[in-house]
Write an enzyme that holds these catalytic residues in place. Structure first.
Site, short mmCIF file in Angstrom:
data_model
loop_
_atom_site.label_atom_id
_atom_site.label_comp_id
_atom_site.label_asym_id
_atom_site.label_seq_id
_atom_site.Cartn_x
_atom_site.Cartn_y
_atom_site.Cartn_z
N ARG A 244 42.12 41.79 27.65
CA ARG A 244 43.51 41.95 27.39
C ARG A 244 44.16 43.11 27.94
NH1 ARG A 244 40.67 40.31 22.76
NH2 ARG A 244 41.20 38.00 22.06
N LYS B 57 40.31 42.41 19.43
CA LYS B 57 41.29 42.52 18.14
C LYS B 57 40.55 42.94 16.87
CE LYS B 57 45.01 39.21 20.02
NZ LYS B 57 45.37 37.90 19.87
N HIS C 156 48.49 38.71 30.84
CA HIS C 156 47.85 37.58 30.19
C HIS C 156 47.58 36.17 31.05
CE1 HIS C 156 46.99 35.18 26.65
NE2 HIS C 156 47.65 34.27 27.18
N ARG D 203 44.44 37.03 32.70
CA ARG D 203 43.10 36.64 31.67
C ARG D 203 43.23 35.23 31.87
NH1 ARG D 203 40.55 38.21 26.89
NH2 ARG D 203 41.14 36.58 25.04
N HIS E 14 37.13 35.57 22.00
CA HIS E 14 37.41 34.83 20.74
C HIS E 14 36.54 34.80 19.87
CE1 HIS E 14 40.39 32.74 24.00
NE2 HIS E 14 40.77 34.11 23.50
N TYR F 101 42.34 27.08 27.35
CA TYR F 101 42.09 27.50 28.83
C TYR F 101 41.42 26.32 29.79
CZ TYR F 101 43.18 32.20 27.23
OH TYR F 101 43.75 33.24 26.70
#
Length: 298
Positions: free
Chosen positions: A148, A172, A242, A245, A268, A277
């Protein structure tokens, strides 16, 4: 004097391990609702509100032209806030309890094609000078790892392990992951590190990527950089970090990578996040299927 929103921020940072960026977004949403509440209901505190007040704000936001996904994000901030108030016994009834998210139309993220990416990479293959070498490295790293924008900006010099060919990424909620470093990335990072060392002044020394003034990069800087370079190679409406990505994930899947591996590389927490995706890889699979299946032979 600390406010209830300040206590909520501390809770998100220290107990939930949310990123500073996420907490700032939550605070902005709560302050916006507080301002709206004051203007429309002459009520300064947003601790004790009813759902009709929240619904009035939703209507206002929609009338202002906010998308359903943007409104839902603001509602997620309120949900977290009132759950915190309930947990800390500041309130006894959660006004968001029966709230249902607005139906958001899914926006299909269109990745760059391999040809478009190669076009950009070829154009910056043999560059010299700190800024050009840094720009090349940012593009290379985003495409090679799928990290990211915030993860790239917050990369530290110590996160790069040249001996093991790995990079430690802080994702994150402060979740760490280790991503492999391709040889082309390693060569590029070594070249960039030499250029970085020659800067006249370095202020944010711990961070890997810096401006020519020796300070940490901003979110807008990285966005503008990707948009600028890919504008010459692609006519797609959205050209952002993004999308790069998304491109990383799509190209891996198109070339045979399994979903679980891509999930780990992207950082993730669940496969559901990674599955968004897969549309392009399914498109590619459909072409192969239609071309190869005996029942489709003419």
């Amino acid at each position: 004097m600390a406010t209830i929103i300040d206590f909520f921020k501390d809770y998100l940072l220290k107990e939930k391990n949310y990123s500073v960026h996420t907490v700032a977004a939550y605070e902005s949403d709560l302050l916006s609702f507080q301002s709206f509440n004051m203007s429309n209901f002459e009520q300064e505190s947003i601790v004790f509100v009813n759902y009709s007040q929240i619904r009035t704000w939703i209507v206002f936001l929609v009338d202002e032209g906010l998308s359903s996904s943007s409104v839902n994000r603001k509602m997620a901030s309120l949900k977290a806030f009132y759950r915190f108030l309930l947990k800390t016994k500041q309130i006894t009834v959660n006004p968001m309890l029966k709230h249902k998210s607005l139906k958001a139309s899914k926006v299909l993220q269109i990745p760059f094609s391999e040809k478009e990416v190669v076009s950009v990479l070829d154009r910056i293959e043999n560059v010299d000078g700190f800024e050009l070498v840094r720009n090349k490295m940012i593009i290379d790293l985003l495409y090679a790892t799928g990290m990211r924008r915030a993860e790239l900006i917050n990369l530290k010099v110590a996160d790069v392990d040249f001996s093991n060919n790995t990079i430690k990424v802080l994702g994150k909620r402060s979740k760490e992951r280790i991503v492999p470093m391709l040889s082309v990335v390693k060569e590029g990072l070594l070249s960039y590190s030499q250029q970085r060392a020659d800067l006249a002044e370095i202020f944010d020394d711990e961070f890997l990527f810096l401006t020519k003034k020796g300070v940490k990069l901003s979110n807008s800087f990285v966005y503008r950089l990707i948009n600028s370079y890919f504008s010459t190679a692609s006519e797609k409406v959205k050209k952002s970090p993004h999308v790069l990505r998304h491109t990383f994930a799509t190209h891996l899947l198109n070339n045979g990578a399994d979903l679980n591996s891509v999930k780990e590389l992207l950082g993730h927490s669940s496969l559901a996040s990674t599955q968004v995706y897969t549309h392009s890889s399914l498109s590619e699979l459909k072409k192969v299927y239609e071309k190869s299946h005996p029942r489709n032979k003419k």
